[in-house]
Scaffold this motif. Structure first.
Motif, PDB file in Angstrom:
ATOM      1  N   MET A   1       0.844  -1.194   0.000  1.00  0.00           N
ATOM      2  CA  MET A   1       0.000   0.000   0.000  1.00  0.00           C
ATOM      3  C   MET A   1       0.879   1.245   0.000  1.00  0.00           C
ATOM      4  N   THR A   2       0.793   2.034  -1.059  1.00  0.00           N
ATOM      5  CA  THR A   2       1.665   3.214  -1.160  1.00  0.00           C
ATOM      6  C   THR A   2       1.199   4.306  -0.203  1.00  0.00           C
ATOM      7  N   VAL A   3       2.162   4.869   0.465  1.00  0.00           N
ATOM      8  CA  VAL A   3       1.855   5.991   1.352  1.00  0.00           C
ATOM      9  C   VAL A   3       2.258   7.280   0.647  1.00  0.00           C
ATOM     10  N   TYR A   4       1.289   8.189   0.549  1.00  0.00           N
ATOM     11  CA  TYR A   4       1.578   9.497  -0.050  1.00  0.00           C
ATOM     12  C   TYR A   4       1.595  10.544   1.049  1.00  0.00           C
ATOM     13  N   SER A   5       2.433  11.546   0.870  1.00  0.00           N
ATOM     14  CA  SER A   5       2.400  12.644   1.850  1.00  0.00           C
ATOM     15  C   SER A   5       2.798  13.956   1.181  1.00  0.00           C
ATOM     16  N   GLU A   6       2.346  15.026   1.804  1.00  0.00           N
ATOM     17  CA  GLU A   6       2.721  16.346   1.295  1.00  0.00           C
ATOM     18  C   GLU A   6       4.212  16.564   1.543  1.00  0.00           C
ATOM     19  N   ILE A   7       4.805  17.375   0.706  1.00  0.00           N
ATOM     20  CA  ILE A   7       6.198  17.727   1.018  1.00  0.00           C
ATOM     21  C   ILE A   7       6.179  18.820   2.079  1.00  0.00           C
ATOM     22  N   ASP A   8       7.304  18.942   2.752  1.00  0.00           N
ATOM     23  CA  ASP A   8       7.379  19.834   3.895  1.00  0.00           C
ATOM     24  C   ASP A   8       7.116  21.282   3.505  1.00  0.00           C
ATOM     25  N   GLY A   9       7.815  21.721   2.500  1.00  0.00           N
ATOM     26  CA  GLY A   9       7.571  23.059   1.977  1.00  0.00           C
ATOM     27  C   GLY A   9       7.950  24.196   2.885  1.00  0.00           C
ATOM     28  N   THR A  10       8.846  23.975   3.815  1.00  0.00           N
ATOM     29  CA  THR A  10       9.273  25.104   4.647  1.00  0.00           C
ATOM     30  C   THR A  10      10.773  25.353   4.521  1.00  0.00           C
ATOM     31  N   SER A  11      11.436  24.497   3.772  1.00  0.00           N
ATOM     32  CA  SER A  11      12.891  24.644   3.682  1.00  0.00           C
ATOM     33  C   SER A  11      13.268  25.879   2.883  1.00  0.00           C
ATOM     34  N   THR A  12      14.521  26.276   3.053  1.00  0.00           N
ATOM     35  CA  THR A  12      15.017  27.441   2.328  1.00  0.00           C
ATOM     36  C   THR A  12      14.966  27.194   0.832  1.00  0.00           C
ATOM     37  N   LYS A  13      15.296  25.951   0.459  1.00  0.00           N
ATOM     38  CA  LYS A  13      15.262  25.599  -0.961  1.00  0.00           C
ATOM     39  C   LYS A  13      13.888  25.869  -1.548  1.00  0.00           C
ATOM     40  N   PHE A  14      12.881  25.395  -0.837  1.00  0.00           N
ATOM     41  CA  PHE A  14      11.505  25.550  -1.319  1.00  0.00           C
ATOM     42  C   PHE A  14      11.170  27.020  -1.486  1.00  0.00           C
ATOM     43  N   ARG A  15      11.495  27.791  -0.410  1.00  0.00           N
ATOM     44  CA  ARG A  15      11.135  29.209  -0.431  1.00  0.00           C
ATOM     45  C   ARG A  15      11.870  29.937  -1.550  1.00  0.00           C
ATOM     46  N   ALA A  16      13.149  29.585  -1.711  1.00  0.00           N
ATOM     47  CA  ALA A  16      13.939  30.240  -2.757  1.00  0.00           C
ATOM     48  C   ALA A  16      13.347  29.940  -4.129  1.00  0.00           C
ATOM     49  N   MET A 148     -10.428  10.642  -8.475  1.00  0.00           N
ATOM     50  CA  MET A 148     -10.652   9.205  -8.460  1.00  0.00           C
ATOM     51  C   MET A 148      -9.429   8.471  -7.902  1.00  0.00           C
ATOM     52  N   GLN A 149      -8.250   9.011  -8.200  1.00  0.00           N
ATOM     53  CA  GLN A 149      -7.041   8.345  -7.716  1.00  0.00           C
ATOM     54  C   GLN A 149      -6.802   8.614  -6.238  1.00  0.00           C
ATOM     55  N   MET A 150      -7.163   9.823  -5.802  1.00  0.00           N
ATOM     56  CA  MET A 150      -6.759  10.232  -4.464  1.00  0.00           C
ATOM     57  C   MET A 150      -7.799   9.937  -3.395  1.00  0.00           C
ATOM     58  N   GLU A 151      -9.027   9.814  -3.787  1.00  0.00           N
ATOM     59  CA  GLU A 151     -10.091   9.518  -2.832  1.00  0.00           C
ATOM     60  C   GLU A 151     -10.280   8.009  -2.812  1.00  0.00           C
ATOM     61  N   ARG A 152      -9.967   7.401  -1.658  1.00  0.00           N
ATOM     62  CA  ARG A 152      -9.957   5.942  -1.585  1.00  0.00           C
ATOM     63  C   ARG A 152     -11.272   5.318  -2.032  1.00  0.00           C
ATOM     64  N   ARG A 153     -12.369   5.971  -1.652  1.00  0.00           N
ATOM     65  CA  ARG A 153     -13.662   5.383  -1.992  1.00  0.00           C
ATOM     66  C   ARG A 153     -13.929   5.434  -3.499  1.00  0.00           C
ATOM     67  N   MET A 154     -13.232   6.297  -4.202  1.00  0.00           N
ATOM     68  CA  MET A 154     -13.486   6.434  -5.630  1.00  0.00           C
ATOM     69  C   MET A 154     -12.467   5.657  -6.463  1.00  0.00           C
ATOM     70  N   ASN A 155     -11.525   4.991  -5.782  1.00  0.00           N
ATOM     71  CA  ASN A 155     -10.447   4.316  -6.507  1.00  0.00           C
ATOM     72  C   ASN A 155     -10.933   3.349  -7.565  1.00  0.00           C
ATOM     73  N   ARG A 156     -12.093   2.736  -7.326  1.00  0.00           N
ATOM     74  CA  ARG A 156     -12.560   1.755  -8.316  1.00  0.00           C
ATOM     75  C   ARG A 156     -12.993   2.405  -9.614  1.00  0.00           C
ATOM     76  N   TYR A 157     -13.238   3.726  -9.566  1.00  0.00           N
ATOM     77  CA  TYR A 157     -13.600   4.402 -10.806  1.00  0.00           C
ATOM     78  C   TYR A 157     -12.388   4.983 -11.516  1.00  0.00           C
ATOM     79  N   ALA A 158     -11.231   4.818 -10.908  1.00  0.00           N
ATOM     80  CA  ALA A 158     -10.024   5.434 -11.478  1.00  0.00           C
ATOM     81  C   ALA A 158      -9.753   4.929 -12.885  1.00  0.00           C
ATOM     82  N   ARG A 159     -10.049   3.667 -13.128  1.00  0.00           N
ATOM     83  CA  ARG A 159      -9.771   3.089 -14.448  1.00  0.00           C
ATOM     84  C   ARG A 159     -10.611   3.752 -15.529  1.00  0.00           C
ATOM     85  N   VAL A 160     -11.899   3.929 -15.231  1.00  0.00           N
ATOM     86  CA  VAL A 160     -12.774   4.579 -16.209  1.00  0.00           C
ATOM     87  C   VAL A 160     -12.327   6.011 -16.447  1.00  0.00           C
ATOM     88  N   ALA A 161     -12.057   6.704 -15.342  1.00  0.00           N
ATOM     89  CA  ALA A 161     -11.592   8.091 -15.478  1.00  0.00           C
ATOM     90  C   ALA A 161     -10.305   8.131 -16.292  1.00  0.00           C
TER      91      ALA A 161
END
Lengths: 407, 258, 133
Positions: A1-16, A148-161
């Protein structure tokens, strides 16, 4: 099961990065305002070359947008499990590229204040009108696909989408190629091959952009990216680049065979100056043959070298892609119209003369502004929502996938 | 966002009697100057002066016939007349300045024979510019004149790419003091209108008038759908060509002696 | 965090209040609109004030697409009649804030699109003194 997460987005690199991209975007907006206020005489475009650098950027971005969604399609529609974790980023990038491209296109219009008119008044005989629907619709389609990809309940429709998205972008890219292919007047364009050529280009440019963004996102957020995925994507890109070369060869060979097209072919392939140089050196050699050489040989055992090789190849493909679109869009307009076949012509309106064009600063700024917009959408998308898997290390892959990849 | 409004009767109605004077004057065939007559508008019988309230009709197809043999290489009266009539100002920028009509010098490399002819919007029956316009701003009037509706034009310039005759220009700068009969503005596309404002007033296009009064008398304007018009009779008698006839667009401008 | 949220809401309310106050006290004077040269030939003033935009939208298509150029609804005639002379009896263009159309459009803050393309003064340029209300 793939775990997705937001990136931190507070580093200097990001801000620059955000600040730099923001600055480029502002420069693009200033350029657009400048062009709109004074009129297009401040640009390098003229009555003979009506589409210039902004359109090269816009068409590249739009063509790449359609192809960037390929990765998601391979996962959801064609069921290749190794690609499934890559699907969300693919959708985000496709959206970002399209919006960036559209923004440049709209801001270059002579009357951008009439956007509402453009979106409500249609001449359905025009492929351009169809493209407006296709582009805007693509945004909606991708948003739904992502949902469809991100909402677990809608994953079964991802193929059609996914299938809808696949069909939609094939039609969209066919439409984009047909903008040129349908023009009987221009010798460089009038051809049925423009549509499939654009499809091939979209696969190639889109995937190259995707790989670079994936590499950058994982590197920037310090997430592991295994070489299995990078190599797999890289080999696929190699195939796509070869297909683009194939269509390019067919396009020119066919034209060379017809006596009536010798003039324009000579121009592009031999004595067109900048266009000839761009075609052979940048498009074919740097953007075609070299990436194939880099991508389709067996990868080095050193993981970072192999990733760097793939990244270099992607960058070359993108530069070559810009050159290809420059030659198509601007080279195609530079070659004079042939009102009197066989005759020599002269007039006060550049008849019989190869039109000259130099991109001006506002045009380039606008084009880069579009790229910056794409970058900002991806950057903040990754921060706000969970597009990026926590890890894409080789060990995180299902052993089944590894087995698949060795075939 | 159109509001259906019932327009109350005007406090002063417009006098239609003024219109009929013009109509009868044309039918008689007035002299513009001593010895110079309105050329080629046809016999009195066939001139149906279209009243101002009447729509243009597809029973008419306006066209031009240009006799290349009478066109002199050094003469550009048609271009000057067009520029004056429509208020085309040069800005010293030939790449971006508008040009609605131009003289093309032709030379046959095999024989060395040279020709000169004016080229403008061909007002094609099957105009590619009309096909490709995304908003429908580029359109063809029922009487065959191809125009740009500047109200709807978004300035995408796709029609300029599509035109095989390079007839269209884009307005690259803000304009001032346009002619009241020829509105044109920054950011829209424009081309020869065949002086539609003159045609609707039963006059000739400016280029035709200038050619016949000051030039070589090479240009003829008339109704291609009327078999009795001068232009139809000549097209039926002499060999005439259309530029790039192979494209199948059936332009309304024909040439003799190409 | 909650402090800034309240500060934002408070400033929004204050700004809205100020805007309303400005409208109520009427900082911008109602324009002094000159009468046209001829007799009203389209419709009465109140009707024209409310509906001239619809008439223009409709008539432009009639003229452009069908070639109907009835004088009653001709833009040229409107401009002829409503031309405002400058100090030298030459009709002013849309650049001048005293232009007939600008008087109300500036007051109502509605952008005019027409004069990007259309001439904003009659061809004959010299205009007699406009009648005031």
């Amino acid at each position: 099961m793939t775990v997705y997460s937001e990136i931190d987005g507070t580093s200097t690199k990001f801000r620059a990065l955000a600040i730099v991209l923001g600055g480029v975007l502002v420069a693009g907006l200033v350029a657009a305002t400048y062009m709109e206020h004074f009129g297009h005489y401040v640009t390098g475009m003229s009555n003979h070359i009506v589409w210039g650098a902004p359109h090269v950027f816009a068409i590249f971005l739009i063509v790449a947008a359609s192809g960037a969604l390929n990765v998601a399609s391979i996962g959801t529609v064609f069921g290749k499990t190794m690609y499934k974790p890559l699907g969300r980023l693919s959708g985000l990038l496709a959206l970002a590229l399209l919006i960036g491209g559209l923004a440049v296109l709209v801001l270059d219009l002579g009357r951008p204040d009439r956007l509402i008119v453009a979106m409500t008044t249609y001449n359905f005989k025009s492929i351009f009108a169809w493209n407006i629907y296709l582009y805007v619709g693509f945004i909606a389609v991708v948003v739904v696909y992502l949902w469809m990809q991100m909402e677990r309940r809608m994953n079964r429709y991802a193929r059609v989408a996914g299938m809808v998205a696949l069909l939609w972008r094939l039609i969209l890219t066919t439409g984009t190629g047909s903008i040129f292919g349908f023009l009987v007047a221009r010798e460089a364009y009038d051809s049925a091959i423009m549509a499939p050529l654009f499809i091939a280009m979209s696969f190639s440019f889109g995937l190259a952009a995707y790989i670079l963004v994936l590499l950058a996102a994982c590197r920037g957020s310090e997430r592991e990216l295994g070489d299995v995925i990078v190599q797999r994507l890289g080999r696929l890109l190699g195939v796509f680049v070869a297909v683009v070369l194939y269509f390019t060869v067919v396009q020119h060979l066919t034209n060379l065979y017809a006596a009536e097209h010798i003039g324009v072919e000579r121009f592009i392939l031999l004595d067109g100056g900048i266009y000839t140089a761009l075609f052979w050196i940048v498009q074919v050699a740097a953007g075609g043959l070299l990436p194939i050489a880099l991508l389709l040989r067996s990868p080095p055992s050193d993981r970072s070298t192999s990733s760097r090789r793939v990244a270099l190849a992607c960058a070359l493909v993108i530069v070559g892609g810009f050159a290809q679109i420059y030659v198509i869009v601007i080279g195609g307009q530079a070659w004079p119209l042939n009102l009197f076949p066989g005759m020599e012509v002269r007039s006060t309106f550049n008849d019989g003369v190869v039109a000259s064009y130099t991109p001006s600063l506002p045009e380039i700024a606008l084009g880069l502004g579009g790229v910056a917009l794409t970058g900002l959408i991806v950057l903040f998308g990754l921060k706000i929502l969970r597009f990026l898997p926590a890890t894409l290390a080789n060990s995180s892959l299902d052993p089944k996938m590894l087995h698949e990849s060795s075939h | 966002m159109s509001v259906k409004t019932n327009i109350p009767p005007a406090t002063k109605t417009f006098d239609p009697a003024r219109r009929s004077f013009l109509g009868s004057a044309v039918a008689a065939g007035i002299a513009l100057a001593p010895g110079v007559f309105l050329y080629g508008i046809g016999t009195a019988k066939q001139v149906q002066a279209r009243s101002l309230d009447e729509a243009a009709s597809s029973s008419v197809r306006w066209g031009m016939l240009i006799d290349v043999n009478r066109c002199d290489s050094g003469c550009d009266e048609c271009v000057t007349a067009c520029n004056t009539e429509n208020g085309l100002q040069g800005h010293g920028r030939p790449e971006t300045d508008a040009q609605w009509i131009r003289k093309i010098e032709l030379r046959d490399p095999a024989s060395g024979r040279q020709n000169s002819l004016p080229v403008m919007c061909m007002h094609c029956e099957d105009a590619p510019c009309v096909d490709v316009c995304p908003t429908g701003a580029s359109f063809k009037r029922p009487d065959g004149i191809v125009l740009v509706d500047k109200h709807t034009c978004i300035g995408c310039r796709y029609c300029i790419s599509a035109c095989p005759y390079k007839a269209r220009s884009f307005v690259h700068e803000a304009l001032h003091d346009q002619k009241t009969h020829a509105p044109r503005g920054k950011g829209t596309v424009e081309s020869c209108t065949m002086c539609v404002h003159r045609i609707d007033d039963d006059r000739q296009p400016a280029c035709v008038e200038a050619c016949n009064s000051k030039g070589g008398g090479a240009m003829l304007f008339g109704d291609l759908n009327d078999p009795d018009s001068e232009i139809s009779k000549r097209v039926a008698t002499y060999a005439t060509q259309q530029i790039r006839a192979d494209l199948g667009l059936n332009p309304g401008v024909r040439y003799r002696g190409l | 965090m909650s402090v800034s949220r309240y500060a934002f809401a408070a400033s929004a309310v204050v700004l809205a209040g100020l805007a309303g106050l400005t409208a109520a006290t009427g900082d911008v004077p109602y324009p002094d609109i000159p009468k046209g040269q001829g007799e009203a030939c389209v419709a009465d003033t109140e009707f024209m004030r409310r509906n001239h935009m619809s008439l223009l939208m409709h008539q432009r298509d009639e003229t452009m697409r069908k070639g109907i150029r009835s004088k009653q609804h001709s833009l040229k005639e409107c401009i002829d009649c409503h031309a405002v002379p400058g100090s030298d009896s030459i009709a002013i263009t849309i650049e001048d804030p005293k232009h007939f159309c600008r008087l109300c459009h500036d007051y109502a803050a509605v952008k005019i699109d027409c004069f990007d393309c259309h001439a904003s003064r009659p061809e004959r340029k010299v205009v007699a003194e406009a009648r005031t209300k």
